[in-house]
Design a protein around this motif. Structure first.
Motif: not given
Length: 114
Positions: A61-62, A70-71, A82-84, A93-101
């Motif tokens: 959840p971001l 997310i639009i 990933i930027a949403t 800004i989300f770091d996919r490998p770590s799962g951290q915002v």
């Protein structure tokens, strides 16, 4: 009302949009729809049978408000970021490998679009 001007197909005209513009938009819509119907499906798309076997492996959840959604989204593949852009007026800004915002960019007054 009886004195309102009606467009083709008995639709009410909107102030400022002439009947010629509505006709032009309707014709353009019909032409584009025909082109889309003729478009070939890419061979690189996953078949429906394969998509049906997909499973969710994580959830992140971001949004921190009740106005979730997310639009817009962009991915920086080289860094796996990933930027949403969100309805809640934040960009994340989300770091996919770590799962951290990594960052939440707030201060916008409207929903964030890229």
């Amino acid at each position: 009302a009886d004195d309102e001007e009606l467009a083709p197909n008995a639709k009410k005209l909107h102030p400022g949009i002439s009947s010629s513009i509505i006709t032009e938009l309707t014709d353009c819509n019909a032409a584009l729809s025909q082109q889309r119907k003729k478009r070939q499906i890419s061979a690189t798309l996953a078949p429906i049978d394969a998509i049906e076997t997909y499973t969710q492996i994580s959830s992140h959840p971001l949004n921190k408000t009740n106005r979730q959604g997310i639009i817009s989204l962009d991915i920086l593949y080289s860094k796996d970021l990933i930027a949403t852009g969100n309805i809640d007026t934040n960009a994340v800004i989300f770091d996919r490998p770590s799962g951290q915002v990594l960052a939440t960019l707030s201060g916008h007054s409207k929903k964030v679009l890229f």
